[in-house]
Scaffold this motif. Structure first.
Motif, PDB file in Angstrom:
ATOM      1  N   GLU A  34       3.925 -40.446  30.579  1.00  5.74           N
ATOM      2  CA  GLU A  34       5.062 -40.940  29.787  1.00  5.74           C
ATOM      3  C   GLU A  34       5.233 -42.333  29.866  1.00  5.74           C
ATOM      4  N   ARG A  35       4.954 -43.009  30.898  1.00  6.90           N
ATOM      5  CA  ARG A  35       4.887 -44.541  31.057  1.00  6.90           C
ATOM      6  C   ARG A  35       3.846 -45.246  30.695  1.00  6.90           C
ATOM      7  N   ALA A  36       2.522 -44.450  30.873  1.00 10.43           N
ATOM      8  CA  ALA A  36       1.333 -45.359  30.648  1.00 10.43           C
ATOM      9  C   ALA A  36       0.985 -45.211  29.004  1.00 10.43           C
ATOM     10  N   ALA A  37       1.614 -44.326  28.256  1.00  9.53           N
ATOM     11  CA  ALA A  37       1.394 -44.469  26.749  1.00  9.53           C
ATOM     12  C   ALA A  37       2.910 -44.530  26.065  1.00  9.53           C
ATOM     13  N   VAL A  38       3.358 -45.927  25.886  1.00  9.32           N
ATOM     14  CA  VAL A  38       4.589 -46.296  25.399  1.00  9.32           C
ATOM     15  C   VAL A  38       4.387 -46.927  24.047  1.00  9.32           C
ATOM     16  N   CYS A  39       5.221 -46.740  23.065  1.00  4.58           N
ATOM     17  CA  CYS A  39       5.256 -47.320  21.722  1.00  4.58           C
ATOM     18  C   CYS A  39       5.831 -48.753  21.956  1.00  4.58           C
ATOM     19  N   ASN A  40       5.102 -49.928  21.455  1.00  7.03           N
ATOM     20  CA  ASN A  40       5.623 -51.307  21.477  1.00  7.03           C
ATOM     21  C   ASN A  40       6.809 -51.360  20.472  1.00  7.03           C
ATOM     22  N   PRO A  41       7.857 -52.224  20.889  1.00 11.79           N
ATOM     23  CA  PRO A  41       8.973 -52.448  19.794  1.00 11.79           C
ATOM     24  C   PRO A  41       8.111 -52.843  18.513  1.00 11.79           C
ATOM     25  N   PRO A  42       8.829 -52.396  17.342  1.00 19.08           N
ATOM     26  CA  PRO A  42       8.052 -52.989  16.106  1.00 19.08           C
ATOM     27  C   PRO A  42       8.261 -54.223  15.654  1.00 19.08           C
ATOM     28  N   VAL A  43       7.334 -54.912  15.082  1.00 21.48           N
ATOM     29  CA  VAL A  43       7.464 -56.145  14.962  1.00 21.48           C
ATOM     30  C   VAL A  43       7.661 -56.396  13.408  1.00 21.48           C
ATOM     31  N   ALA A  44       7.085 -55.497  12.568  1.00 24.97           N
ATOM     32  CA  ALA A  44       7.313 -55.507  10.847  1.00 24.97           C
ATOM     33  C   ALA A  44       7.698 -54.402  10.716  1.00 24.97           C
ATOM     34  N   PRO A  45       8.090 -54.255   9.308  1.00 30.73           N
ATOM     35  CA  PRO A  45       8.719 -52.714   8.777  1.00 30.73           C
ATOM     36  C   PRO A  45       7.606 -51.871   8.602  1.00 30.73           C
ATOM     37  N   GLU A  46       6.339 -52.292   8.430  1.00 32.56           N
ATOM     38  CA  GLU A  46       5.236 -51.464   8.317  1.00 32.56           C
ATOM     39  C   GLU A  46       4.696 -50.775   9.517  1.00 32.56           C
ATOM     40  N   ASP A  47       5.153 -51.081  10.677  1.00 28.87           N
ATOM     41  CA  ASP A  47       4.604 -50.817  11.826  1.00 28.87           C
ATOM     42  C   ASP A  47       5.026 -49.356  12.047  1.00 28.87           C
ATOM     43  N   SER A  48       4.238 -48.699  12.836  1.00 29.15           N
ATOM     44  CA  SER A  48       4.497 -47.011  13.129  1.00 29.15           C
ATOM     45  C   SER A  48       3.922 -46.797  14.396  1.00 29.15           C
ATOM     46  N   CYS A  49       4.293 -45.544  15.022  1.00 31.47           N
ATOM     47  CA  CYS A  49       3.677 -45.190  16.283  1.00 31.47           C
ATOM     48  C   CYS A  49       3.956 -43.810  16.402  1.00 31.47           C
ATOM     49  N   ASP A  50       2.723 -43.051  16.379  1.00 34.95           N
ATOM     50  CA  ASP A  50       2.606 -41.464  16.446  1.00 34.95           C
ATOM     51  C   ASP A  50       2.491 -41.159  18.050  1.00 34.95           C
ATOM     52  N   ARG A  51       3.245 -40.376  18.655  1.00 35.65           N
ATOM     53  CA  ARG A  51       3.232 -40.258  19.949  1.00 35.65           C
ATOM     54  C   ARG A  51       3.479 -38.714  20.223  1.00 35.65           C
ATOM     55  N   SER A  52       2.558 -38.065  20.961  1.00 38.43           N
ATOM     56  CA  SER A  52       2.597 -36.480  21.057  1.00 38.43           C
ATOM     57  C   SER A  52       2.217 -36.214  22.748  1.00 38.43           C
ATOM     58  N   VAL A  53       2.992 -35.389  22.882  1.00 38.82           N
ATOM     59  CA  VAL A  53       2.883 -34.726  24.596  1.00 38.82           C
ATOM     60  C   VAL A  53       1.974 -33.475  24.288  1.00 38.82           C
ATOM     61  N   ARG A  54       1.023 -33.381  24.944  1.00 39.10           N
ATOM     62  CA  ARG A  54       0.174 -32.005  24.904  1.00 39.10           C
ATOM     63  C   ARG A  54       0.712 -30.978  25.991  1.00 39.10           C
ATOM     64  N   PRO A  55       0.204 -29.835  25.938  1.00 42.64           N
ATOM     65  CA  PRO A  55       0.758 -28.703  26.893  1.00 42.64           C
ATOM     66  C   PRO A  55       0.507 -29.201  28.506  1.00 42.64           C
ATOM     67  N   ASP A  56      -0.532 -29.887  28.639  1.00 41.67           N
ATOM     68  CA  ASP A  56      -0.916 -29.992  30.010  1.00 41.67           C
ATOM     69  C   ASP A  56      -0.191 -31.574  30.652  1.00 41.67           C
ATOM     70  N   GLY A  57       0.612 -31.722  29.693  1.00 40.45           N
ATOM     71  CA  GLY A  57       1.316 -33.148  30.027  1.00 40.45           C
ATOM     72  C   GLY A  57       0.559 -34.612  29.503  1.00 40.45           C
ATOM     73  N   SER A  58      -0.577 -34.608  29.209  1.00 41.62           N
ATOM     74  CA  SER A  58      -1.118 -35.757  28.775  1.00 41.62           C
ATOM     75  C   SER A  58      -0.558 -35.898  27.560  1.00 41.62           C
ATOM     76  N   VAL A  59      -0.610 -37.290  27.010  1.00 40.17           N
ATOM     77  CA  VAL A  59       0.042 -38.296  25.998  1.00 40.17           C
ATOM     78  C   VAL A  59      -0.908 -38.606  25.027  1.00 40.17           C
ATOM     79  N   LEU A  60      -0.768 -38.565  23.922  1.00 42.77           N
ATOM     80  CA  LEU A  60      -1.911 -39.097  22.907  1.00 42.77           C
ATOM     81  C   LEU A  60      -1.057 -40.081  21.895  1.00 42.77           C
ATOM     82  N   LEU A  61      -1.349 -41.457  21.772  1.00 41.84           N
ATOM     83  CA  LEU A  61      -0.283 -42.488  21.112  1.00 41.84           C
ATOM     84  C   LEU A  61      -1.457 -43.155  20.176  1.00 41.84           C
TER      85      LEU A  61
END
Length: 421
Positions: free
Chosen positions: A156-183
């Protein structure tokens, strides 16, 4: 495949200079003090390596951040997992680049720079392997950077969305059952018209880090409309099992995360729990340390941020904590040795702790206008705590003007014993 074969000699002729330059460019993608700090750390560590090399003493250059990977998630089930079988033969930088390129659609590769996994002289710590190269799939040249780390941060600390810089920025972040995070994060920099960046991060409970960042050209010079991989392709690349070979070639991190044992719920009337290292917990501690009269008006727990009002002004505070260990000790050493920027104030405490207060604009040496306010404490064991402040309620764009809290107030918060309980 047109890649350079002699990575060892390439490292000795500009590796850290090029990484520092690329990282400075990457830091401009989001006005987040954590990224500025990492890029600045890479640059000063590179300078230190050059000085040592001129004195005929071995050295190293640095970086850390972006992403993570997991044993079960990479293998799909039991087996040797991400760390691979014992006795894995060493990998070269050439091997790693060939592996990464093999995960991409067919294309031409050039301008390769890569570290050798597990070689201390190729990075600030032997737990980090990294590289960058130019890649052309027939639709234009792009720049691709990869990072592999056996780290010491929870997902949860290693895969963190950066603050948006422009309106079109986006960040999809999902936590998997084993606790891993894909961003998967899409971003751009308004200062460079047409720039597009896609960042993939896979973070897992064992602390391993896998990350790939792709640009539609170089950071400052877009040469195509979009980066070569779309979001689905990038997700497939950073979660590919092949990364396990690279991780196996990197020595285990002495501060690697250990599986946490189940704990019983606290009994009624028990003392407050020790603050953990998850960003929501850190944000809660941050909110509890606001000075008298300051009011919390918003919280972005997932990114460790709190919005505060004080004496009619509004600011956003962000917390970052580096765990105790070799990397944090290296950061402290760099903070002590680097030339202070114009408004930087350093205080060395009797126990060896270093406290730094700083104010700067668009770049650490810029002072007009001021855009960032920072308090940072470095403890002798490598643990360091950073509170950064931006003027305004969000981070779509940094604003000049007096922030809600002064750097002295930030210092009181960042040195509070609550972070060390």
């Amino acid at each position: 495949m047109p890649v350079e074969s002699d990575f060892e000699s390439n490292l000795g002729t500009g590796f850290e200079e090029r990484f520092a330059r690329e990282l400075r460019g990457a830091a401009t993608l989001a006005p987040d003090e954590r990224l500025f700090a990492l890029a600045a750390g890479a640059e000063r560590l590179g300078r230190r390596r050059r000085n040592r090399r001129r004195a005929a003493v071995a050295g190293g250059a640095a970086l850390a951040v972006l992403a993570v990977g997991s044993v079960g998630a990479f293998t799909g089930g039991p087996g040797p997992g991400l760390l691979g079988p014992a006795g894995e033969s060493p990998m070269t930088g050439d091997d790693v680049v060939r592996l990464v390129v093999g995960l991409l659609p067919p294309g031409a590769v050039s301008d390769v720079t890569a570290s050798i996994p597990g070689k201390p002289h190729a990075s600030a710590d032997p737990q980090l392997a990294m590289g960058l190269f130019s890649y052309d799939d027939g639709k234009g040249v792009s720049s691709i950077h990869y990072f592999v780390e056996r780290g010491a941060q929870p997902p949860e600390r290693a895969a963190v969305c950066n603050p948006p810089v422009a309106p079109e920025d986006s960040c999809d972040r999902s936590v998997r059952p084993d606790g891993s995070v894909l961003l998967i994060e899409k971003s751009s920099d308004p200062k460079f018209a047409g720039q597009r960046t896609l960042r993939g991060v896979y973070a897992t409970p064992d602390g391993t880090v896998i990350s790939l960042v792709e640009f539609n050209g170089s950071q400052a010079n877009p040469t195509r409309e979009l980066p070569p991989l779309d979001a689905a392709q990038l997700a497939a690349v950073v979660t590919a099992p092949g990364w396990g070979k690279v991780v196996a070639a990197i020595p285990a991190n002495p501060n690697a995360l250990k599986p946490s044992a189940p704990t019983a719920p606290p009994s009624p009337g028990a003392a407050s729990p020790v603050p953990g290292d998850s960003l929501p917990e850190l944000a809660a501690v941050l909110a509890g340390l606001l000075p008298t009269g300051a009011k919390e008006v918003g919280r972005d727990a997932e990114n460790g941020a709190v919005t505060v009002e004080y004496e009619g002004r509004t600011s956003r505070l962000t917390i970052h904590v580096e765990p105790a260990g070799a990397r944090g000790i290296e950061f402290k050493k760099g903070a002590e040795e680097n030339t202070p920027t114009p408004l930087e104030v350093r205080q060395k405490l009797p126990d060896g702790t270093l406290v730094v207060m700083n104010q700067f604009g668009n770049g650490k040496s810029a002072v007009d206008p001021l855009l960032h306010w920072v308090a940072w404490v470095y403890y002798p064991d490598g643990r360091n705590i950073l509170i950064s402040e931006g003027n305004g309620e969000d981070e779509l764009s940094p604003r000049p003007g007096q922030p809600a809290l002064s750097v002295e107030q930030l210092r009181a918060m960042v040195t509070a014993p609550d972070w060390r309980r």
